[in-house]
Design a protein around this motif. Structure first.
Motif, PDB file in Angstrom:
ATOM      1  N   ALA A   1       0.831  -1.207   0.000  1.00 33.62           N
ATOM      2  CA  ALA A   1       0.000   0.000   0.000  1.00 33.62           C
ATOM      3  C   ALA A   1       0.867   1.259   0.000  1.00 33.62           C
ATOM      4  O   ALA A   1       0.563   2.237  -0.702  1.00 33.62           O
ATOM      5  CB  ALA A   1      -0.945  -0.007   1.201  1.00 33.62           C
ATOM      6  N   LEU A   2       1.938   1.243   0.781  1.00 30.20           N
ATOM      7  CA  LEU A   2       2.834   2.402   0.833  1.00 30.20           C
ATOM      8  C   LEU A   2       3.528   2.626  -0.509  1.00 30.20           C
ATOM      9  O   LEU A   2       3.625   3.769  -0.983  1.00 30.20           O
ATOM     10  CB  LEU A   2       3.869   2.221   1.939  1.00 30.20           C
ATOM     11  CG  LEU A   2       3.349   2.315   3.367  1.00 30.20           C
ATOM     12  CD1 LEU A   2       4.400   1.825   4.360  1.00 30.20           C
ATOM     13  CD2 LEU A   2       2.917   3.737   3.699  1.00 30.20           C
ATOM     14  N   LEU A   3       3.996   1.548  -1.121  1.00 29.93           N
ATOM     15  CA  LEU A   3       4.679   1.682  -2.410  1.00 29.93           C
ATOM     16  C   LEU A   3       3.718   2.148  -3.505  1.00 29.93           C
ATOM     17  O   LEU A   3       4.073   2.982  -4.345  1.00 29.93           O
ATOM     18  CB  LEU A   3       5.353   0.368  -2.801  1.00 29.93           C
ATOM     19  CG  LEU A   3       6.568  -0.008  -1.955  1.00 29.93           C
ATOM     20  CD1 LEU A   3       7.068  -1.408  -2.311  1.00 29.93           C
ATOM     21  CD2 LEU A   3       7.686   1.015  -2.099  1.00 29.93           C
ATOM     22  N   CYS A   4       2.509   1.641  -3.495  1.00 28.22           N
ATOM     23  CA  CYS A   4       1.500   2.065  -4.471  1.00 28.22           C
ATOM     24  C   CYS A   4       1.204   3.557  -4.294  1.00 28.22           C
ATOM     25  O   CYS A   4       1.184   4.314  -5.265  1.00 28.22           O
ATOM     26  CB  CYS A   4       0.229   1.236  -4.296  1.00 28.22           C
ATOM     27  SG  CYS A   4      -1.109   1.704  -5.410  1.00 28.22           S
ATOM     28  N   ALA A   5       0.985   3.972  -3.059  1.00 29.93           N
ATOM     29  CA  ALA A   5       0.707   5.391  -2.787  1.00 29.93           C
ATOM     30  C   ALA A   5       1.903   6.263  -3.149  1.00 29.93           C
ATOM     31  O   ALA A   5       1.739   7.365  -3.674  1.00 29.93           O
ATOM     32  CB  ALA A   5       0.332   5.569  -1.319  1.00 29.93           C
ATOM     33  N   LYS A   6       3.094   5.764  -2.888  1.00 28.62           N
ATOM     34  CA  LYS A   6       4.306   6.517  -3.240  1.00 28.62           C
ATOM     35  C   LYS A   6       4.391   6.714  -4.749  1.00 28.62           C
ATOM     36  O   LYS A   6       4.650   7.830  -5.225  1.00 28.62           O
ATOM     37  CB  LYS A   6       5.543   5.790  -2.724  1.00 28.62           C
ATOM     38  CG  LYS A   6       6.849   6.486  -3.049  1.00 28.62           C
ATOM     39  CD  LYS A   6       8.030   5.682  -2.515  1.00 28.62           C
ATOM     40  CE  LYS A   6       9.347   6.316  -2.894  1.00 28.62           C
ATOM     41  NZ  LYS A   6      10.482   5.534  -2.416  1.00 28.62           N
ATOM     42  N   ASN A   7       4.143   5.649  -5.503  1.00 25.14           N
ATOM     43  CA  ASN A   7       4.202   5.733  -6.960  1.00 25.14           C
ATOM     44  C   ASN A   7       3.144   6.671  -7.536  1.00 25.14           C
ATOM     45  O   ASN A   7       3.338   7.250  -8.594  1.00 25.14           O
ATOM     46  CB  ASN A   7       4.063   4.347  -7.589  1.00 25.14           C
ATOM     47  CG  ASN A   7       5.269   3.479  -7.336  1.00 25.14           C
ATOM     48  OD1 ASN A   7       6.366   3.971  -7.100  1.00 25.14           O
ATOM     49  ND2 ASN A   7       5.064   2.171  -7.351  1.00 25.14           N
ATOM     50  N   GLU A   8       2.024   6.806  -6.829  1.00 26.26           N
ATOM     51  CA  GLU A   8       0.943   7.673  -7.288  1.00 26.26           C
ATOM     52  C   GLU A   8       0.981   9.046  -6.625  1.00 26.26           C
ATOM     53  O   GLU A   8       0.034   9.814  -6.744  1.00 26.26           O
ATOM     54  CB  GLU A   8      -0.401   6.989  -7.023  1.00 26.26           C
ATOM     55  CG  GLU A   8      -0.575   5.714  -7.818  1.00 26.26           C
ATOM     56  CD  GLU A   8      -1.841   4.953  -7.461  1.00 26.26           C
ATOM     57  OE1 GLU A   8      -2.614   5.434  -6.587  1.00 26.26           O
ATOM     58  OE2 GLU A   8      -2.057   3.887  -8.058  1.00 26.26           O
ATOM     59  N   ASP A   9       2.057   9.334  -5.896  1.00 30.03           N
ATOM     60  CA  ASP A   9       2.248  10.621  -5.224  1.00 30.03           C
ATOM     61  C   ASP A   9       1.097  10.931  -4.252  1.00 30.03           C
ATOM     62  O   ASP A   9       0.568  12.036  -4.211  1.00 30.03           O
ATOM     63  CB  ASP A   9       2.410  11.737  -6.256  1.00 30.03           C
ATOM     64  CG  ASP A   9       3.056  12.979  -5.654  1.00 30.03           C
ATOM     65  OD1 ASP A   9       3.840  12.832  -4.692  1.00 30.03           O
ATOM     66  OD2 ASP A   9       2.755  14.099  -6.124  1.00 30.03           O
ATOM     67  N   ARG A  10       0.742   9.921  -3.445  1.00 28.38           N
ATOM     68  CA  ARG A  10      -0.336  10.071  -2.468  1.00 28.38           C
ATOM     69  C   ARG A  10       0.154   9.864  -1.040  1.00 28.38           C
ATOM     70  O   ARG A  10      -0.614   9.520  -0.160  1.00 28.38           O
ATOM     71  CB  ARG A  10      -1.465   9.080  -2.757  1.00 28.38           C
ATOM     72  CG  ARG A  10      -2.157   9.277  -4.071  1.00 28.38           C
ATOM     73  CD  ARG A  10      -3.350   8.350  -4.272  1.00 28.38           C
ATOM     74  NE  ARG A  10      -2.967   6.945  -4.361  1.00 28.38           N
ATOM     75  CZ  ARG A  10      -3.233   6.020  -3.420  1.00 28.38           C
ATOM     76  NH1 ARG A  10      -3.897   6.320  -2.347  1.00 28.38           N
ATOM     77  NH2 ARG A  10      -2.844   4.754  -3.583  1.00 28.38           N
TER      78      ARG A  10
END
Length: 140
Positions: free
Chosen positions: A11-20
């Motif tokens: 979840a953290l990596l996904c949010a990081k990649n989406e700038d969230r």
């Protein structure tokens, strides 16, 4: 328990990649104050070095209270350095990874299975009176 750590990392990596991602206690407090509806998930990190930091403990108490009042899922991790490795890409983010927020995307159209698992984990933990469950982040 390992699956929760894996879900959190995903979840953290996904949010990081989406700038969230919002990294830092003060930055997180500002987002929560300005736009609490944009916050989906909160991660608080504490390690032994900061265990006796009274100011940080007060900030954590206020952030936890805010999360409870605004129905934001929240977890704790005990390895701030590992959290910083996952979310940080700037030197200043590595120094203040005590609080990390995952915000919703601007368009509101997404589903993150890892984040959904974490929300369910937090909901179940609250039913068992564990209001801020702890998750262990897996090593690389």
């Amino acid at each position: 328990m390992k699956s929760h750590g894996k879900s959190l990392k995903e979840a953290l990596l996904c949010a990081k990649n989406e700038d969230r991602l919002t990294v830092g206690v003060y930055e997180s407090a500002k987002i929560m104050t300005d736009d609490p509806d944009s916050v989906s998930f909160c991660v608080l990190a504490m390690d032994e070095e900061f265990e006796w930091d009274i100011a940080l403990q007060i900030h954590f108490t206020l952030i936890q209270s805010f999360c409870f009042d605004n129905d934001i899922s929240i977890v704790r991790v005990s390895d701030m350095q590992r959290l910083a490795e996952i979310v940080g890409d700037k030197a200043e983010q590595l120094e203040d990874a005590h609080c990390v927020l995952i915000t919703n995307p601007a368009d509101g159209s997404w589903e993150d299975p890892a984040l959904e698992k974490l929300h369910l984990f937090c909901e179940e933990s609250r039913r068992l009176n564990d209001w801020v469950p702890e998750i262990s982040l897996l090593e690389r």
